[in-house]
Design a protein around this motif. Structure first.
Motif, PDB file in Angstrom:
ATOM      1  N   PHE A  53      63.233 -12.486  35.275  1.00 40.98           N
ATOM      2  CA  PHE A  53      62.718 -13.138  36.474  1.00 40.98           C
ATOM      3  C   PHE A  53      61.611 -12.312  37.114  1.00 40.98           C
ATOM      4  CE2 PHE A  53      62.935 -14.028  41.111  1.00 40.98           C
ATOM      5  CZ  PHE A  53      62.481 -15.337  41.046  1.00 40.98           C
ATOM      6  N   ALA A  54      60.454 -12.939  37.268  1.00 39.71           N
ATOM      7  CA  ALA A  54      59.317 -12.364  37.987  1.00 39.71           C
ATOM      8  C   ALA A  54      59.003 -10.931  37.573  1.00 39.71           C
ATOM      9  CB  ALA A  54      59.560 -12.443  39.491  1.00 39.71           C
ATOM     10  N   PRO A  55      58.732 -10.693  36.261  1.00 36.78           N
ATOM     11  CA  PRO A  55      58.381  -9.338  35.835  1.00 36.78           C
ATOM     12  C   PRO A  55      57.110  -8.856  36.523  1.00 36.78           C
ATOM     13  CG  PRO A  55      57.892 -10.951  34.107  1.00 36.78           C
ATOM     14  CD  PRO A  55      58.673 -11.669  35.155  1.00 36.78           C
ATOM     15  N   GLY A  56      57.099  -7.569  36.887  1.00 37.86           N
ATOM     16  CA  GLY A  56      55.972  -7.002  37.601  1.00 37.86           C
ATOM     17  C   GLY A  56      56.004  -7.281  39.081  1.00 37.86           C
ATOM     18  N   PHE A  57      56.953  -8.087  39.520  1.00 32.06           N
ATOM     19  CA  PHE A  57      57.053  -8.427  40.938  1.00 32.06           C
ATOM     20  C   PHE A  57      58.446  -8.083  41.445  1.00 32.06           C
ATOM     21  CE2 PHE A  57      54.033 -10.504  43.722  1.00 32.06           C
ATOM     22  CZ  PHE A  57      54.772 -10.767  44.863  1.00 32.06           C
ATOM     23  N   VAL A  58      59.464  -8.735  40.900  1.00 33.13           N
ATOM     24  CA  VAL A  58      60.848  -8.378  41.206  1.00 33.13           C
ATOM     25  C   VAL A  58      61.334  -7.309  40.230  1.00 33.13           C
ATOM     26  CG1 VAL A  58      63.234  -9.218  41.271  1.00 33.13           C
ATOM     27  CG2 VAL A  58      61.403 -10.575  42.300  1.00 33.13           C
ATOM     28  N   GLY A  69      60.754  -2.117  36.382  1.00 36.72           N
ATOM     29  CA  GLY A  69      61.146  -0.855  35.774  1.00 36.72           C
ATOM     30  C   GLY A  69      62.175  -0.109  36.586  1.00 36.72           C
ATOM     31  N   ILE A  70      62.127  -0.223  37.907  1.00 33.70           N
ATOM     32  CA  ILE A  70      63.163   0.343  38.771  1.00 33.70           C
ATOM     33  C   ILE A  70      64.425  -0.509  38.636  1.00 33.70           C
ATOM     34  CG2 ILE A  70      63.795   0.891  41.157  1.00 33.70           C
ATOM     35  CD1 ILE A  70      60.833   1.219  41.767  1.00 33.70           C
ATOM     36  N   ALA A  71      65.581   0.132  38.670  1.00 34.60           N
ATOM     37  CA  ALA A  71      66.844  -0.598  38.567  1.00 34.60           C
ATOM     38  C   ALA A  71      66.917  -1.669  39.653  1.00 34.60           C
ATOM     39  CB  ALA A  71      68.015   0.369  38.689  1.00 34.60           C
ATOM     40  N   THR A  72      67.146  -2.920  39.237  1.00 42.80           N
ATOM     41  CA  THR A  72      67.101  -4.073  40.132  1.00 42.80           C
ATOM     42  C   THR A  72      68.342  -4.934  39.921  1.00 42.80           C
ATOM     43  OG1 THR A  72      64.692  -4.080  39.914  1.00 42.80           O
ATOM     44  CG2 THR A  72      65.694  -6.032  40.884  1.00 42.80           C
ATOM     45  N   ARG A  73      68.940  -5.399  41.002  1.00 46.32           N
ATOM     46  CA  ARG A  73      70.145  -6.238  40.913  1.00 46.32           C
ATOM     47  C   ARG A  73      70.321  -6.983  42.229  1.00 46.32           C
ATOM     48  NH1 ARG A  73      75.434  -2.545  41.904  1.00 46.32           N
ATOM     49  NH2 ARG A  73      76.065  -4.558  42.739  1.00 46.32           N
ATOM     50  N   ASP A  74      71.306  -7.890  42.275  1.00 44.91           N
ATOM     51  CA  ASP A  74      71.727  -8.554  43.516  1.00 44.91           C
ATOM     52  C   ASP A  74      70.604  -9.375  44.142  1.00 44.91           C
ATOM     53  OD1 ASP A  74      73.998  -6.911  43.139  1.00 44.91           O
ATOM     54  OD2 ASP A  74      73.220  -5.402  44.501  1.00 44.91           O
ATOM     55  N   LYS A 116      69.808  -4.826  29.588  1.00 41.38           N
ATOM     56  CA  LYS A 116      69.217  -4.919  28.256  1.00 41.38           C
ATOM     57  C   LYS A 116      68.062  -3.922  28.117  1.00 41.38           C
ATOM     58  CE  LYS A 116      70.141  -9.892  27.962  1.00 41.38           C
ATOM     59  NZ  LYS A 116      69.532 -11.232  27.813  1.00 41.38           N
ATOM     60  N   ALA A 117      67.919  -3.377  26.918  1.00 44.98           N
ATOM     61  CA  ALA A 117      66.831  -2.437  26.642  1.00 44.98           C
ATOM     62  C   ALA A 117      65.950  -3.028  25.557  1.00 44.98           C
ATOM     63  CB  ALA A 117      67.385  -1.082  26.222  1.00 44.98           C
ATOM     64  N   ASN A 118      65.065  -3.922  25.973  1.00 45.48           N
ATOM     65  CA  ASN A 118      64.177  -4.591  25.030  1.00 45.48           C
ATOM     66  C   ASN A 118      62.780  -3.994  24.999  1.00 45.48           C
ATOM     67  OD1 ASN A 118      66.215  -6.377  24.350  1.00 45.48           O
ATOM     68  ND2 ASN A 118      65.613  -7.879  25.891  1.00 45.48           N
ATOM     69  N   ALA A 119      62.476  -3.105  25.943  1.00 42.32           N
ATOM     70  CA  ALA A 119      61.144  -2.506  25.988  1.00 42.32           C
ATOM     71  C   ALA A 119      61.115  -1.303  25.045  1.00 42.32           C
ATOM     72  CB  ALA A 119      60.794  -2.079  27.407  1.00 42.32           C
ATOM     73  N   LEU A 120      61.123  -1.589  23.747  1.00 40.74           N
ATOM     74  CA  LEU A 120      61.238  -0.543  22.741  1.00 40.74           C
ATOM     75  C   LEU A 120      59.870  -0.164  22.193  1.00 40.74           C
ATOM     76  CD1 LEU A 120      64.340  -1.906  20.818  1.00 40.74           C
ATOM     77  CD2 LEU A 120      64.287  -0.281  22.700  1.00 40.74           C
ATOM     78  N   ASN A 142      58.362   2.692  33.119  1.00 43.29           N
ATOM     79  CA  ASN A 142      57.873   1.866  34.216  1.00 43.29           C
ATOM     80  C   ASN A 142      57.688   0.405  33.810  1.00 43.29           C
ATOM     81  OD1 ASN A 142      57.201   3.863  36.545  1.00 43.29           O
ATOM     82  ND2 ASN A 142      56.457   4.853  34.686  1.00 43.29           N
ATOM     83  N   THR A 143      58.450  -0.006  32.819  1.00 45.18           N
ATOM     84  CA  THR A 143      58.408  -1.383  32.323  1.00 45.18           C
ATOM     85  C   THR A 143      59.793  -1.992  32.430  1.00 45.18           C
ATOM     86  OG1 THR A 143      56.637  -0.833  30.769  1.00 45.18           O
ATOM     87  CG2 THR A 143      57.887  -2.828  30.316  1.00 45.18           C
ATOM     88  N   PRO A 144      59.913  -3.254  32.813  1.00 47.16           N
ATOM     89  CA  PRO A 144      61.227  -3.898  32.812  1.00 47.16           C
ATOM     90  C   PRO A 144      61.874  -3.836  31.437  1.00 47.16           C
ATOM     91  CG  PRO A 144      59.616  -5.263  33.950  1.00 47.16           C
ATOM     92  CD  PRO A 144      58.847  -4.144  33.297  1.00 47.16           C
ATOM     93  N   GLU A 145      63.183  -3.916  31.426  1.00 50.23           N
ATOM     94  CA  GLU A 145      63.998  -3.897  30.213  1.00 50.23           C
ATOM     95  C   GLU A 145      63.924  -2.556  29.491  1.00 50.23           C
ATOM     96  OE1 GLU A 145      62.576  -7.561  28.230  1.00 50.23           O
ATOM     97  OE2 GLU A 145      64.520  -8.401  28.822  1.00 50.23           O
ATOM     98  N   SER A 146      63.816  -1.490  30.269  1.00 44.11           N
ATOM     99  CA  SER A 146      63.821  -0.148  29.696  1.00 44.11           C
ATOM    100  C   SER A 146      65.230   0.426  29.604  1.00 44.11           C
ATOM    101  CB  SER A 146      62.946   0.778  30.536  1.00 44.11           C
ATOM    102  OG  SER A 146      63.468   0.880  31.854  1.00 44.11           O
ATOM    103  N   GLY A 147      66.224  -0.336  30.005  1.00 43.04           N
ATOM    104  CA  GLY A 147      67.603   0.126  30.049  1.00 43.04           C
ATOM    105  C   GLY A 147      68.157   0.164  31.451  1.00 43.04           C
ATOM    106  N   ASN A 148      67.272   0.172  32.458  1.00 39.18           N
ATOM    107  CA  ASN A 148      67.722  -0.015  33.835  1.00 39.18           C
ATOM    108  C   ASN A 148      68.111  -1.478  34.036  1.00 39.18           C
ATOM    109  OD1 ASN A 148      67.411   2.615  34.805  1.00 39.18           O
ATOM    110  ND2 ASN A 148      65.241   2.304  35.279  1.00 39.18           N
TER     111      ASN A 148
END
Length: 334
Positions: A40-45, A48-53, A286-290, A305-311
């Protein structure tokens, strides 16, 4: 050196998209998902920082979500607002900027009048280095949230309470942790005559597995999503399970929600829905930024600093697959 939430905000803003083009349209201008989950909303929500809730106002024009750094040592609630000039960039809510405390798990009531969240304000870290958290709420006044206040001792005990979720009738569901065993129990508090009643534990169909927490109630109380660990059909981590309510049979046996939302060796423990119930949002690690080829510093920095890095990240999916799960619901015979 102590990190302030203002510094956290600076990191968040810097990591968001630097384009000057305004983001417009529902759901931060994202294309609606189908039967497969989408970030959801990569680069906005998700940045790369751990995001939830994540939670929305009923009109969909405000979105609130949580960011955390240092295993939630620094955690706070951010929001974006849809304006005539497009969506605003993420900003920390005004009452969640004190770096001494954590502010997590926002949940806007279906009528949009209350913003529930969890915080350790007015508390200290105990001898086991645990945060003793309580459930707080802010009331809506015109287009702003009022000063938050802690729910009374009917809901908040000396033990940690967390992850409030609210039905359309005002009934409140939450998790409480036993200070001795560290076991989590899901409770329900009926909202009657404007007052929360004494919470009662949910049945074993909800309090399932070796541990369970962060449940999400449907607005009509027809089903509940239960993140649980230690179930026999687990994918390997914390999985989302679902239980359906029947007036005569009670709650159904918890059912694994499947590979659409659960993944091996990952954690899933925060779900919610769009205001109209058409889309399910869920957190996953998920860690898809391989990377491919040789690693170097530039590659590592970009991955971090990319989504799906494991955070943790927030995904969304068309919620219609829940209808299929309902058809498979089974109940304990009395």
């Amino acid at each position: 050196m102590k990190i302030s939430l203002l510094f956290l905000l600076a990191i968040i803003v810097a990591s968001c998209s630097n384009t000057n083009k305004p983001v417009t349209g529902p759901y931060l201008g994202e294309n609606l998902p189908g039967n497969e989950p989408q970030l959801f909303a990569p680069g906005f929500v998700n940045d790369g920082i751990a995001t939830r809730d994540i939670t929305f106002t009923p009109d969909g024009n405000e979105v609130y979500f949580c960011k955390n750094i240092g295993n939630s040592r620094y955690a706070t609630i951010l929001y974006c607002k849809n304006t005539e000039n497009g969506w605003t960039k993420p900003e920390v809510v005004s009452f969640a900027r004190d770096s001494r405390y954590i502010y997590i798990e926002p949940c806007i009531s279906p009528d949009g009048k209350k913003l529930f969240f969890v915080s350790n304000m007015e508390q200290e870290i105990d001898e086991n280095n645990r945060f003793i958290t309580d459930i707080w709420v802010a009331d809506r006044s015109e287009d702003k949230w009022g000063t938050p206040y802690k729910l009374d001792t009917v809901i908040n005990s000396p033990d940690p309470e967390f992850f409030p979720t609210v039905a359309a009738n005002g009934n409140l569901y939450f998790t409480r942790e036993d200070p001795t065993t560290r076991a989590n129990t899901i409770y329900k508090s009926t909202f009657k005559n404007g007052t929360y009643q004494k919470p009662i534990p949910m049945p074993e169909e909800i309090n399932c597995g070796r541990a369970r927490f962060n449940t999400t109630i449907a607005t009509d109380e027809s089903f509940m999503i239960i993140p649980s660990i230690g179930m026999s059909d687990s994918y390997g981590g914390t999985d989302y399970y679902i239980s359906f309510f029947n007036e005569t049979k009670g709650w159904s046996i918890p059912q694994n929600m499947g590979e659409k939302v659960n993944s091996p060796t990952t954690f899933q423990y925060s779900a919610s829905f769009s205001p109209d119930g058409k889309f399910m949002f869920f957190m996953s690690t998920k860690a898809n930024a391989l990377a491919s080829g040789n690693l170097d510093y530039k590659t590592l920095y970009k991955m971090h600093n990319t989504p799906e890095s494991g955070n943790s990240n927030i995904y969304w999916i068309d919620a219609s697959f829940i209808d299929t799960l309902k058809q498979k619901a089974t109940f304990i015979e009395n």
